[in-house]
Design an enzyme around this catalytic site. Structure first.
Site: not given
Ligand code: BGC
Length: 778
Positions: A357-358, A488, A601-602
């Site tokens: 999804w990035d 996550e 986490k984000q």
């Molecule tokens: C992030 C995801 C991301 C993936 C790839 C993960 O660490 O939590 O949001 O899509 O990394 O960059």
């Protein structure tokens, strides 16, 4: 965190050789051209720590999933971007000693990535155990003009000895992905051929049967006179080589040129690969190394013309932003709608070149502003082409009637992430894919895209959300259970505010898009209604009911949205209260402890507030930012940029700048101690967003560009160029004034700090922003 890269505006520079940093540098100095890319491995033998990597876009291997307990619906494989044949190889033997920087004394080592012209350069002096000294200078690049080709130049000067130098130039296809699940090798040899100074090696991937032919041609000169080259007698599987032997005395110079092409069955018929590679090889050899390099510089100049950000007064910041832009342009050029942007691009194996999804959430804004419209359009079409697979993917999980669930990770449209929480639950990715369509149309004005491709995707996604929610009698509302949000560090939660919000947004937008197509292209609409068996009345009513009746967790007491049901039941601690030895949590804490904690986490709620900022007043944004940021550990590289943009929006310039610093030099300074695995390519787009959407406050609203800029205190100014529809604008933000040049043939009206300014064609305006007074200078 490291600090060994020398500051320079256009170059990434490493001086002095430290083998412990080699894998990090191999990532940082990576080169690529959108079709291929490679880590900055040494051409000559290196027996120290290295991660060999050369990757070809679209060529992957479905590595059988490795999980403890198999459950229905698990993806069969995790797609690996394949480490392809290594064509740069040179084995250099001086009498009986092999040149190997791990075993000799190295001085005057310098590695430079020239971002302005697009090449990698390295020089050093090596003293062998025997005391013989040689000076080496190597240069190489992947051409963005001939994007199936690369070339290298390797010069050796004998400094203090007379002796014999043997050079074996080779292509080695007997290589392995370090992240292979079962230590398996992924390639079989189809054919190998060596003649005069040309070598061909054709390999086929197991299971996927991609074929790639690597062809090289080598030329060697000693003191400007040709040295004889012959096919080497060693015959190994998946390996072809040439040998040149020559005597030297002190002061003699040997210069080798190696041209390489890698053509794949993705782009050419299998039975013609060798022939096509031969023709391409002829073409580039006829151009010659220096001409190729000149073309490369000109092509990069054109890319910089539209994508550069110039920062005055802070060389490290300048270097960092260019590095991010350079790597993004090396990863994706938008020529081919089958390709996409992997989180590590062509710079490493972990996450590989697969699509996440990035792309939609982070990369789309960058390509929209810095490239031609087709580039982003191709990123969207990539998903359109995978719609059937997304429907199949949803069917495997029990959804019906055309519901589409795009994968969290994919190469060809199939889900290939092998963690169930992510595969089954991180379904918010569907929302980002719909949002990218909206973002593309909002930016380009290309609403026709809806009729041609977009609406079909939006309907598939809307159908998915419709089936994924359920009515809760207890809450008297629609709810969404068992999901994982962008954060996550929570799994299997109920009513993730972000997912619920983006789901209802998708349903609303799908109806709006359908109405638009129905009104503007009724024939196309009718065809789609038939193709998709769309029951407009029933389906739209049920979508509207969800939009109206969705449940969004919130705390009225705190005035914030709740990340999920029960979030406040967690022990509420702030990251600032954690002793530093606990961080990063993902390395220091058990998984269950992370899941039970309130740490994030984000950006999660904040990701939603970033996407939909116009739907909320500033106080709501502020309360949520002030609540969630202190609980966020930013352990995804995608996190700081969103926080930077929101902090800027809230007028907190200092914090916006701090978050920017965290994203901008993430890889150059190895901030997270993981650059050796590869670069964080997709988060680099977030760095660009922090400057353009954060510091410059750029938005597109109601078909108009808006800016509300500020300048970080430590900078003298920053400027950037953007494409917007038929316009090209350069925006420069200084301490006292904003200078906007309209480089296009038509006048444009933009907003700066909510005030309209019309800029005539090819005209510059100066806005004195402290007082917000405008002077217009033609
Ligand atoms: C992030 C995801 C991301 C993936 C790839 C993960 O660490 O939590 O949001 O899509 O990394 O960059």
């Amino acid at each position: 965190m490291k600090n060994y890269i020398k500051a320079n505006e256009w170059n990434i520079i490493e001086e002095g050789f430290d083998p412990h940093l080699n894998k990090i540098s191999e990532s940082i100095f990576s080169i690529g051209n959108g079709r291929m890319g490679q880590r900055a491995n040494f051409e000559e033998t290196f027996s120290g720590e290295t991660l060999q990597g050369n990757y070809i876009a679209g060529v992957y291997y479905p590595d059988k999933t490795r999980v403890g307990w198999w459950k229905n619906g698990y993806p069969e494989y995790f797609a690996k971007v394949l480490n392809a044949a290594n064509w740069i190889g040179l084995k250099i033997k001086i009498d009986h000693e092999i040149l190997d920087l791990n075993t000799c004394t190295v001085t005057h080592f310098k590695r430079v990535l020239n971002m302005q012209e697009g090449y990698l350069e390295r020089s050093f002096i090596a003293k062998l155990t025997s005391g013989k000294q040689l000076q080496v200078h190597a240069k190489r690049f992947y051409s963005i003009v001939d994007d199936e080709a690369g070339a290298l130049q390797y010069s050796i000067k004998a400094l203090n000895f007379a002796g014999t130098i043997q050079i074996t130039s080779f292509t080695d296809g007997d290589i392995q992905n370090q992240d292979a699940n079962y230590d398996e090798k992924f390639w079989n040899e189809v054919s190998g051929a060596v003649s005069d100074n040309i070598a061909f090696l054709t390999l086929q991937t197991k299971k996927t049967f991609f074929e790639v032919c690597t062809a090289t041609q080598v030329f060697i000169q000693k003191n400007n006179k040709p040295v004889a080259i012959k096919p080497a007698s060693t015959h190994r599987e998946k390996f072809v080589s040439h040998l040149a032997v020559t005597d030297v005395v002190a002061g003699d110079s040997i210069v080798l040129h190696k041209y390489a092409v890698q053509v794949s069955s993705e782009n050419h018929p299998k039975d013609k690969l060798q022939h096509i590679s031969e023709q391409l090889l002829h073409k580039i050899v006829a151009k010659g190394f220096n001409n190729m390099l000149e073309e490369q510089a000109a092509a990069w100049a054109a890319k910089w013309e539209t994508s550069d950000i110039v920062i005055k007064g802070d060389v490290k910041a300048q270097q960092a932003i260019r590095f991010n832009i350079f790597q993004l342009n090396q990863t994706y050029t938008g020529k081919d709608a089958r390709l996409n942007i992997g989180p590590k691009g062509f710079t490493g194996e972990k996450y590989g070149g697969s699509t996440y999804w990035d792309t939609e959430a982070y990369c789309v804004p960058f390509y929209l502003s810095t490239s031609a419209q087709e580039v982003t359009r191709n990123l969207l079409i990539y998903r359109y082409k995978q719609l059937d697979k997304a429907i199949e993917n949803a069917q495997k999980l029990g959804f019906t009637d055309g519901a589409a669930l795009f994968p969290m990770v994919t190469m060809n449209g199939e889900e290939c992430h092998n963690e169930w929480e992510i595969t089954f639950e991180e379904i918010h990715r569907n929302g980002a894919i719909a949002y990218a369509i909206y973002n593309y149309i909002r930016y380009t004005g290309d609403a026709d895209y809806l009729a041609e491709y977009g609406l079909e995707v939006l309907i598939g996604i809307a159908r998915f959300w419709k089936q994924r929610v359920n009515w809760s009698a207890a809450k008297n509302a629609y709810v969404m259970l068992g999901v994982t949000g962008p954060n996550e560090y929570e799994n299997n939660i109920n009513n993730n505010w972000y997912t619920n919000t983006i789901a209802t947004w998708c349903l609303k937008y799908a109806i709006e898009a359908a109405t638009y197509v129905k009104d503007n292209q009724p024939h196309v609409y009718q065809k789609l209604v038939q193709k998709l068996q769309l029951d407009e009345f029933a389906e739209f009513s049920s979508w509207n009911a969800i939009v109206k009746g969705m449940y969004y967790p919130a705390s009225t007491e705190l005035g914030v949205f709740l990340q999920q049901d029960g979030y406040l039941d967690k022990e509420q601690t702030l990251v600032s209260e954690l002793a530093s030895e606990h961080l990063p949590l993902n390395q220091k804490w058990s998984w269950d402890r992370i899941l039970r904690s309130c740490f994030i986490k984000q950006a999660d709620v904040l990701q939603g507030l970033y996407f939909f900022e116009d739907d909320y007043d500033k106080d709501t944004l502020r309360r949520n930012f002030d609540f969630y940021e202190p609980r966020t550990v930013h352990e995804s590289s995608l996190s700081p940029c969103i926080h930077s943009i929101l902090a800027a929006r809230l007028g907190n310039q200092e914090r916006a700048y701090q978050f920017y610093l965290r994203t901008a030099r993430l890889d150059l300074d190895d901030y997270n101690n993981d650059t050796e695995d590869g670069l964080h390519i997709t988060s680099m787009a977030g760095t660009w967003m922090s400057v353009v959407e954060g510091f410059a406050g750029m938005r597109v609203r109601d078909n108009q560009l808006k800016f509300s800029p500020f300048l970080p205190d430590s900078w003298e100014s920053f400027s950037f160029t953007i494409n917007f529809r038929v316009y090209v604008l350069n925006i420069k933000i200084g301490h006292e004034q904003i200078i906007i040049s309209n480089k296009s043939a038509e006048a444009i009206t933009i907003k700066v700090f909510d005030k309209d300014y019309t800029i005539a064609a090819e005209t510059v305006i100066y806005i004195v922003h402290k007082e917000k007074i405008v002077n217009i200078v033609a």
